[in-house]
Structures are given as structure tokens and as C-alpha cells.
Design a protein around this motif. Sequence first.
Motif, PDB file in Angstrom:
ATOM      1  N   PRO A 139      39.373  89.226  -2.328  1.00 32.06           N
ATOM      2  CA  PRO A 139      38.916  89.416  -3.635  1.00 32.06           C
ATOM      3  C   PRO A 139      39.189  88.375  -4.544  1.00 32.06           C
ATOM      4  CG  PRO A 139      40.157  91.382  -2.946  1.00 32.06           C
ATOM      5  CD  PRO A 139      40.243  90.354  -1.940  1.00 32.06           C
ATOM      6  N   GLY A 140      38.234  87.816  -5.335  1.00 33.03           N
ATOM      7  CA  GLY A 140      38.610  86.638  -6.252  1.00 33.03           C
ATOM      8  C   GLY A 140      38.349  85.440  -5.523  1.00 33.03           C
ATOM      9  N   SER A 141      37.984  85.318  -4.349  1.00 35.68           N
ATOM     10  CA  SER A 141      37.741  84.009  -3.702  1.00 35.68           C
ATOM     11  C   SER A 141      36.723  83.255  -4.197  1.00 35.68           C
ATOM     12  CB  SER A 141      37.813  83.972  -2.103  1.00 35.68           C
ATOM     13  OG  SER A 141      36.637  84.779  -1.772  1.00 35.68           O
ATOM     14  N   GLY A 142      35.764  84.018  -4.473  1.00 35.33           N
ATOM     15  CA  GLY A 142      34.543  83.194  -5.129  1.00 35.33           C
ATOM     16  C   GLY A 142      34.815  82.242  -6.403  1.00 35.33           C
ATOM     17  N   THR A 143      35.816  82.551  -7.036  1.00 37.49           N
ATOM     18  CA  THR A 143      36.183  81.812  -8.461  1.00 37.49           C
ATOM     19  C   THR A 143      36.968  80.714  -8.402  1.00 37.49           C
ATOM     20  OG1 THR A 143      38.222  83.325  -8.715  1.00 37.49           O
ATOM     21  CG2 THR A 143      36.292  84.295  -9.289  1.00 37.49           C
ATOM     22  N   GLY A 144      37.433  80.397  -6.981  1.00 40.94           N
ATOM     23  CA  GLY A 144      38.335  79.157  -6.667  1.00 40.94           C
ATOM     24  C   GLY A 144      39.962  79.522  -7.307  1.00 40.94           C
ATOM     25  N   HIS A 145      39.936  80.937  -7.581  1.00 41.26           N
ATOM     26  CA  HIS A 145      41.232  81.138  -7.715  1.00 41.26           C
ATOM     27  C   HIS A 145      41.917  82.207  -7.009  1.00 41.26           C
ATOM     28  CE1 HIS A 145      40.132  79.734 -11.537  1.00 41.26           C
ATOM     29  NE2 HIS A 145      41.167  79.522 -11.914  1.00 41.26           N
ATOM     30  N   GLY A 146      41.803  82.262  -5.576  1.00 45.33           N
ATOM     31  CA  GLY A 146      42.529  83.373  -4.832  1.00 45.33           C
ATOM     32  C   GLY A 146      41.863  83.125  -3.424  1.00 45.33           C
ATOM     33  N   GLY A 147      42.275  83.894  -2.551  1.00 43.56           N
ATOM     34  CA  GLY A 147      41.722  83.830  -1.203  1.00 43.56           C
ATOM     35  C   GLY A 147      42.744  83.361  -0.338  1.00 43.56           C
ATOM     36  N   GLY A 148      43.403  82.445  -0.580  1.00 44.60           N
ATOM     37  CA  GLY A 148      44.526  82.036   0.388  1.00 44.60           C
ATOM     38  C   GLY A 148      45.751  81.930  -0.173  1.00 44.60           C
ATOM     39  N   LEU A 149      46.646  81.928   0.962  1.00 40.05           N
ATOM     40  CA  LEU A 149      48.195  81.698   0.664  1.00 40.05           C
ATOM     41  C   LEU A 149      48.565  80.389   0.363  1.00 40.05           C
ATOM     42  CD1 LEU A 149      49.176  84.415   3.373  1.00 40.05           C
ATOM     43  CD2 LEU A 149      49.128  84.856   0.950  1.00 40.05           C
ATOM     44  N   PRO A 150      49.172  80.143  -0.749  1.00 43.13           N
ATOM     45  CA  PRO A 150      49.308  78.619  -1.224  1.00 43.13           C
ATOM     46  C   PRO A 150      50.193  77.833  -0.192  1.00 43.13           C
ATOM     47  CG  PRO A 150      49.475  79.981  -3.075  1.00 43.13           C
ATOM     48  CD  PRO A 150      49.326  80.933  -2.015  1.00 43.13           C
ATOM     49  N   TRP A 151      51.357  78.805   0.280  1.00 39.91           N
ATOM     50  CA  TRP A 151      52.217  77.987   1.295  1.00 39.91           C
ATOM     51  C   TRP A 151      51.612  78.034   2.712  1.00 39.91           C
ATOM     52  CZ3 TRP A 151      53.066  80.644   5.998  1.00 39.91           C
ATOM     53  CH2 TRP A 151      53.135  82.029   5.755  1.00 39.91           C
ATOM     54  N   LEU A 152      50.397  78.925   3.115  1.00 35.61           N
ATOM     55  CA  LEU A 152      49.878  78.704   4.364  1.00 35.61           C
ATOM     56  C   LEU A 152      48.757  77.583   4.257  1.00 35.61           C
ATOM     57  CD1 LEU A 152      49.649  79.236   7.204  1.00 35.61           C
ATOM     58  CD2 LEU A 152      48.129  81.492   6.500  1.00 35.61           C
ATOM     59  N   THR A 153      48.053  77.512   3.078  1.00 40.99           N
ATOM     60  CA  THR A 153      47.239  76.499   2.914  1.00 40.99           C
ATOM     61  C   THR A 153      48.036  75.247   2.865  1.00 40.99           C
ATOM     62  OG1 THR A 153      45.966  78.038   1.546  1.00 40.99           O
ATOM     63  CG2 THR A 153      45.326  75.783   1.304  1.00 40.99           C
ATOM     64  N   GLY A 154      48.961  75.064   2.132  1.00 45.27           N
ATOM     65  CA  GLY A 154      49.875  73.713   2.024  1.00 45.27           C
ATOM     66  C   GLY A 154      50.278  73.324   3.481  1.00 45.27           C
ATOM     67  N   ALA A 155      50.769  74.284   4.275  1.00 43.80           N
ATOM     68  CA  ALA A 155      51.288  73.788   5.492  1.00 43.80           C
ATOM     69  C   ALA A 155      50.057  73.176   6.402  1.00 43.80           C
ATOM     70  CB  ALA A 155      51.796  75.251   6.100  1.00 43.80           C
ATOM     71  N   LEU A 156      49.168  74.054   6.466  1.00 39.88           N
ATOM     72  CA  LEU A 156      47.815  73.685   7.159  1.00 39.88           C
ATOM     73  C   LEU A 156      47.254  72.099   6.715  1.00 39.88           C
ATOM     74  CD1 LEU A 156      45.978  76.975   7.457  1.00 39.88           C
ATOM     75  CD2 LEU A 156      46.824  75.498   9.172  1.00 39.88           C
ATOM     76  N   LEU A 157      47.415  71.753   5.544  1.00 37.16           N
ATOM     77  CA  LEU A 157      46.885  70.788   4.791  1.00 37.16           C
ATOM     78  C   LEU A 157      47.730  69.611   5.451  1.00 37.16           C
ATOM     79  CD1 LEU A 157      45.977  71.570   1.170  1.00 37.16           C
ATOM     80  CD2 LEU A 157      44.351  70.623   2.956  1.00 37.16           C
ATOM     81  N   LEU A 158      49.018  69.907   5.295  1.00 34.46           N
ATOM     82  CA  LEU A 158      50.115  68.873   5.961  1.00 34.46           C
ATOM     83  C   LEU A 158      49.861  68.647   7.433  1.00 34.46           C
ATOM     84  CD1 LEU A 158      53.438  69.863   4.304  1.00 34.46           C
ATOM     85  CD2 LEU A 158      51.938  67.887   3.848  1.00 34.46           C
ATOM     86  N   TYR A 159      49.564  69.730   8.204  1.00 33.64           N
ATOM     87  CA  TYR A 159      49.445  69.426   9.698  1.00 33.64           C
ATOM     88  C   TYR A 159      48.140  68.791  10.077  1.00 33.64           C
ATOM     89  CZ  TYR A 159      47.457  70.702  14.273  1.00 33.64           C
ATOM     90  OH  TYR A 159      47.035  70.723  15.520  1.00 33.64           O
ATOM     91  N   TYR A 160      47.026  69.133   9.065  1.00 32.64           N
ATOM     92  CA  TYR A 160      45.616  68.332   9.259  1.00 32.64           C
ATOM     93  C   TYR A 160      46.016  66.870   8.932  1.00 32.64           C
ATOM     94  CZ  TYR A 160      43.388  71.897  11.666  1.00 32.64           C
ATOM     95  OH  TYR A 160      43.039  73.046  12.564  1.00 32.64           O
ATOM     96  N   ALA A 161      46.743  66.486   7.894  1.00 36.89           N
ATOM     97  CA  ALA A 161      46.644  65.292   7.427  1.00 36.89           C
ATOM     98  C   ALA A 161      47.666  64.350   8.473  1.00 36.89           C
ATOM     99  CB  ALA A 161      47.366  65.189   5.991  1.00 36.89           C
ATOM    100  N   ALA A 162      48.807  65.138   8.972  1.00 33.95           N
ATOM    101  CA  ALA A 162      49.626  64.540  10.084  1.00 33.95           C
ATOM    102  C   ALA A 162      48.744  64.246  11.407  1.00 33.95           C
ATOM    103  CB  ALA A 162      50.671  65.242  10.382  1.00 33.95           C
ATOM    104  N   GLU A 163      47.710  65.288  11.664  1.00 36.23           N
ATOM    105  CA  GLU A 163      46.757  64.872  12.818  1.00 36.23           C
ATOM    106  C   GLU A 163      45.888  64.026  12.717  1.00 36.23           C
ATOM    107  OE1 GLU A 163      44.250  67.899  15.663  1.00 36.23           O
ATOM    108  OE2 GLU A 163      43.486  67.884  13.531  1.00 36.23           O
ATOM    109  N   VAL A 164      45.271  63.684  11.494  1.00 35.94           N
ATOM    110  CA  VAL A 164      44.223  62.565  11.302  1.00 35.94           C
ATOM    111  C   VAL A 164      44.992  61.162  11.362  1.00 35.94           C
ATOM    112  CG1 VAL A 164      42.804  61.583   9.556  1.00 35.94           C
ATOM    113  CG2 VAL A 164      42.570  64.046   9.781  1.00 35.94           C
TER     114      VAL A 164
END
Length: 185
Positions: A115-140
Motif C-alpha cells: 500500500p502506498g507504493s505508487g506514491t514513491g513513499h512506501g513499499g520498501g524497507l529502507p534498511w533492505l533497500t539500502g543493503a541491496l543498493l550497497l550490494y549492487y554498487a559493490a558488484e558493479v
Amino acid sequence: MHHLPSGTAWLLTGLCAWTGVLCTLDHLRRRAAGHPRRDADGPGSPGAEACMAWAMALMALPSVGARVHPLVWVAIFAGWGLARLPGVARHGWEGLGHLAGALAMVYLGLAMSAPGSGTGHGGGLPWLTGALLLYYAAEVLLLGLRLAPVTAGAPVETSGPRSTGLPVACRICLGLAMIVMLASL
């Protein structure tokens, strides 16, 4: 993906589709050259990269990605992840990378259905999103080092399933696409 502006979604679709084309052609070339199926289809291979690239291109496509229920994407990428499980045992880190990609796409599908994911204000867990961003930045970054020129005196691999830089370049493109998708949450 409904979180991305239309122009960004089209660029992401183009990047993933072009990656899919290149990897599909390289996969067909390897199969025609007689590479063993396990080398032509395993993690890190052009065939595996092509499957992921085409699925990501469809998910990012504005006219398709937003119309398909997010849980359909969850089912597609969960199935892809299950299919990658045997590769984790056989291929180590490369197999784990594909499993991580499938799980990240499952996470994106779940975040899009929240719920609320279409507004850009929800949908993801900030800590998990951040961890995945770090993982993919390191992978690249780490994969980019594999494409860096070889220093003088270092052995050069000239044969075998990993001798071409194309699968590595494909992983870099897909990693960058994943960063864009995750940053949109």
C-alpha cells in the motif's frame, strides 16, 4: 515499474533489452561452437544473463510493467530464483549472484504491491533497500575491475566459458539497472 518517470523507464527498458539481445546472441554463438551445456547455460553465462535481462526489460517497460500485477513479477522471479538454486552449489559466487538478483526482483515486486507504493513513499524497507543498493554498487565496481585491462606479466585466459567479457559486461548493465529500480522505491 510504476515508480519510475516514463523517460527513465524507457531508458531502463532499452538497457535491459539491449543486454538481452547481446547475451542471447552470445549464448547462441557458444551453443553453435559446441560449448558444453553446463558452460553455456550456467550462472554467469550469456543464457542466464539473457533470461534475467529480458525479464527486467519487461518489468521496466512502462506499457507492460505497470499493468501487470506486481505479484506476477514476484512469481516469475521467485521461479527464476528456485531454478538458480542448483547453480549456487555448483558455481559458488556466480550462482549466488543470480540468486541474489532473483531475490532482489522478488523484493521489488513485493514493494510495488505494498500500500502506498505508487506514491514513491512506501513499499520498501529502507534498511533492505539500502543493503541491496550497497550490494549492487559493490558488484558493479568489482565486475568493472574484471573488465579492466590486464597488467603486464599477468596470465590471460584465452579459452573456456568465461574468456569473453560480454557476460561480465551484461552483469554490470543488469546491476546498474537494479540500482535504478531499487533507488526508485
